[in-house]
Design a protein around this motif. Structure first.
Motif, PDB file in Angstrom:
ATOM      1  N   ASN A 163     -40.899  -1.981  51.994  1.00  0.00           N
ATOM      2  CA  ASN A 163     -40.161  -2.146  50.736  1.00  0.00           C
ATOM      3  C   ASN A 163     -41.081  -2.129  49.515  1.00  0.00           C
ATOM      4  OD1 ASN A 163     -37.332  -2.197  51.224  1.00  0.00           O
ATOM      5  ND2 ASN A 163     -37.578  -4.186  52.235  1.00  0.00           N
ATOM      6  N   CYS A 164     -42.102  -1.279  49.582  1.00  0.00           N
ATOM      7  CA  CYS A 164     -42.996  -1.073  48.441  1.00  0.00           C
ATOM      8  C   CYS A 164     -42.974   0.402  48.048  1.00  0.00           C
ATOM      9  CB  CYS A 164     -44.429  -1.496  48.781  1.00  0.00           C
ATOM     10  SG  CYS A 164     -44.647  -3.276  48.979  1.00  0.00           S
ATOM     11  N   VAL A 165     -43.255   0.667  46.776  1.00  0.00           N
ATOM     12  CA  VAL A 165     -43.259   2.042  46.269  1.00  0.00           C
ATOM     13  C   VAL A 165     -44.552   2.297  45.507  1.00  0.00           C
ATOM     14  CG1 VAL A 165     -40.749   2.238  46.106  1.00  0.00           C
ATOM     15  CG2 VAL A 165     -42.055   1.292  44.184  1.00  0.00           C
ATOM     16  N   THR A 166     -44.823   3.570  45.229  1.00  0.00           N
ATOM     17  CA  THR A 166     -45.994   3.935  44.433  1.00  0.00           C
ATOM     18  C   THR A 166     -45.573   4.103  42.980  1.00  0.00           C
ATOM     19  OG1 THR A 166     -47.026   5.060  46.302  1.00  0.00           O
ATOM     20  CG2 THR A 166     -47.821   5.629  44.102  1.00  0.00           C
ATOM     21  N   LEU A 167     -46.190   3.332  42.100  1.00  0.00           N
ATOM     22  CA  LEU A 167     -45.889   3.375  40.665  1.00  0.00           C
ATOM     23  C   LEU A 167     -47.016   4.112  39.957  1.00  0.00           C
ATOM     24  CD1 LEU A 167     -44.039   2.404  38.319  1.00  0.00           C
ATOM     25  CD2 LEU A 167     -45.476   0.352  38.189  1.00  0.00           C
ATOM     26  N   PRO A 221     -43.010   7.343  30.757  1.00  0.00           N
ATOM     27  CA  PRO A 221     -44.238   6.569  30.974  1.00  0.00           C
ATOM     28  C   PRO A 221     -44.542   6.222  32.427  1.00  0.00           C
ATOM     29  CG  PRO A 221     -42.596   5.258  29.774  1.00  0.00           C
ATOM     30  CD  PRO A 221     -42.016   6.611  29.973  1.00  0.00           C
ATOM     31  N   TYR A 222     -43.503   6.118  33.291  1.00  0.00           N
ATOM     32  CA  TYR A 222     -43.739   5.704  34.676  1.00  0.00           C
ATOM     33  C   TYR A 222     -42.899   6.519  35.655  1.00  0.00           C
ATOM     34  CZ  TYR A 222     -46.154   1.788  32.599  1.00  0.00           C
ATOM     35  OH  TYR A 222     -47.028   1.043  31.869  1.00  0.00           O
ATOM     36  N   CYS A 223     -43.498   6.774  36.815  1.00  0.00           N
ATOM     37  CA  CYS A 223     -42.796   7.423  37.921  1.00  0.00           C
ATOM     38  C   CYS A 223     -42.929   6.546  39.165  1.00  0.00           C
ATOM     39  CB  CYS A 223     -43.386   8.798  38.219  1.00  0.00           C
ATOM     40  SG  CYS A 223     -43.114  10.023  36.917  1.00  0.00           S
ATOM     41  N   VAL A 224     -41.868   6.496  39.933  1.00  0.00           N
ATOM     42  CA  VAL A 224     -41.860   5.758  41.193  1.00  0.00           C
ATOM     43  C   VAL A 224     -41.626   6.744  42.334  1.00  0.00           C
ATOM     44  CG1 VAL A 224     -40.409   4.261  42.605  1.00  0.00           C
ATOM     45  CG2 VAL A 224     -41.223   3.457  40.404  1.00  0.00           C
ATOM     46  N   THR A 225     -42.486   6.708  43.341  1.00  0.00           N
ATOM     47  CA  THR A 225     -42.345   7.585  44.507  1.00  0.00           C
ATOM     48  C   THR A 225     -42.019   6.756  45.742  1.00  0.00           C
ATOM     49  OG1 THR A 225     -43.942   9.143  43.573  1.00  0.00           O
ATOM     50  CG2 THR A 225     -43.468   9.338  45.912  1.00  0.00           C
ATOM     51  N   ILE A 226     -40.993   7.204  46.437  1.00  0.00           N
ATOM     52  CA  ILE A 226     -40.568   6.555  47.677  1.00  0.00           C
ATOM     53  C   ILE A 226     -41.075   7.405  48.849  1.00  0.00           C
ATOM     54  CG2 ILE A 226     -38.569   5.983  49.113  1.00  0.00           C
ATOM     55  CD1 ILE A 226     -38.348   6.042  45.302  1.00  0.00           C
ATOM     56  N   ASP A 227     -41.837   6.800  49.751  1.00  0.00           N
ATOM     57  CA  ASP A 227     -42.369   7.529  50.910  1.00  0.00           C
ATOM     58  C   ASP A 227     -41.913   6.837  52.198  1.00  0.00           C
ATOM     59  OD1 ASP A 227     -43.983   5.264  51.147  1.00  0.00           O
ATOM     60  OD2 ASP A 227     -45.658   6.216  50.075  1.00  0.00           O
ATOM     61  N   HIS A 228     -42.402   7.334  53.316  1.00  0.00           N
ATOM     62  CA  HIS A 228     -41.957   6.785  54.597  1.00  0.00           C
ATOM     63  C   HIS A 228     -42.370   5.324  54.774  1.00  0.00           C
ATOM     64  CE1 HIS A 228     -41.713  11.164  55.348  1.00  0.00           C
ATOM     65  NE2 HIS A 228     -40.686  10.825  56.125  1.00  0.00           N
ATOM     66  N   GLN A 229     -43.504   4.956  54.192  1.00  0.00           N
ATOM     67  CA  GLN A 229     -43.949   3.569  54.312  1.00  0.00           C
ATOM     68  C   GLN A 229     -43.015   2.615  53.572  1.00  0.00           C
ATOM     69  OE1 GLN A 229     -48.075   3.017  53.284  1.00  0.00           O
ATOM     70  NE2 GLN A 229     -47.931   0.776  53.349  1.00  0.00           N
TER      71      GLN A 229
END
Length: 266
Positions: free
Chosen positions: A228-232, A215-223
């Motif tokens: 300390n935030c991720v894209t959900l 149901p959910y994916c989390v992407t870690i990027d340079h920002q």
């Protein structure tokens, strides 16, 4: 569990199948009220899975077994039409009176409020395990055409039933992003089943998770390394939101837990 003479329609009707049954004991004279209540509760539970109210209907029985005074089926819209997935029956006192008759032992219940003994009546609910699996899988499987001309296969499993709840992905395999992703997954893996994926483009990784119903994916990027935030990402809508790593556990747990699903039945 029980034999069928004719097996057909994939796993809908098999020579051997499994059921989950509940016997709910009630005071004689109240059984039809309880029957009505259990009809409502059970249909509400099915609808809570999120496949749409139009996918369900009751089929009340006109012809009843000799021991019953009410019976209904909950039917689900399978690929081959509306079919029974659960039965609800008011079985009067037949079951317990038969046990009592052949065992020679009194199993009457003493009601302290009425100061009398009686043989309880039974409301039974019986749900087909294999049929529920078939209904969920057939309703969840989708092939979607996207606005950019691409297509995707997505398994829209209810989040509470999805085997993998969350996939954690570094945008690239360098610059400290995999290490940060591993750190996140190590903090979440004790709360729900997670997968780590760093192979191929982020788009291909999303498609893989869509296909297995995550149901959910989390992407870690340079920002991420800065704030300390991720894209959900949401599987069904494909919408993305920026969330703090510290809030991930609470956000995901609330959205994927069976507890949250059951709370909708109150």
């Amino acid at each position: 569990f029980r034999n069928e003479i004719v097996a057909r329609q994939f796993i809908f009707r098999m020579r051997e199948f499994e059921q989950m049954e509940m016997q709910f004991f009630v005071k004689p004279g109240t059984e039809l009220d309880w029957f009505k209540k259990w009809k409502e509760i059970r249909l509400k539970w099915h609808k809570a899975l999120g496949f749409g109210d139009a996918s369900y209907r009751y089929h009340d029985h006109d012809k009843l077994a000799h021991y019953a005074n009410a019976a209904t089926d909950i039917e689900f819209l399978m690929p081959f039409g509306f079919k029974e997935v659960e039965g609800i029956h008011s079985r009067t006192n037949f079951d317990l009176s038969q046990h009592e008759k052949f065992s020679g032992k009194s199993i009457k219940y003493f009601d302290p409020e009425l100061n009398e003994s009686y043989t309880p009546y039974v409301i039974e609910t019986s749900i087909g395990v294999d049929r529920m699996f078939l209904s969920i899988m057939s309703a969840s499987y989708c092939e979607e055409q996207l606005e950019n001309g691409e297509s995707r296969v997505v398994l829209k499993l209810p989040a509470a039933l999805a085997p993998v709840k969350l996939a954690v992905m570094p945008l690239v395999k360098k610059d400290g992003l995999p290490e940060k992703a591993r750190e996140i997954i190590d903090s979440l893996k004790f709360h729900f089943h997670c997968q780590y994926d760093e192979k191929d483009s982020i788009g291909k990784r999303y498609r893989r998770q869509d296909a297995i119903g995550t149901p959910y994916c989390v992407t870690i990027d340079h920002q991420t390394l800065e704030d300390n935030c991720v894209t959900l990402r949401n599987r069904d809508t494909m919408q993305q939101e920026r969330v703090a790593i510290s809030e991930l556990n609470n956000i995901i747990a609330d959205r994927v837990s069976i507890t949250s699903l059951l709370k909708t039945l109150q």
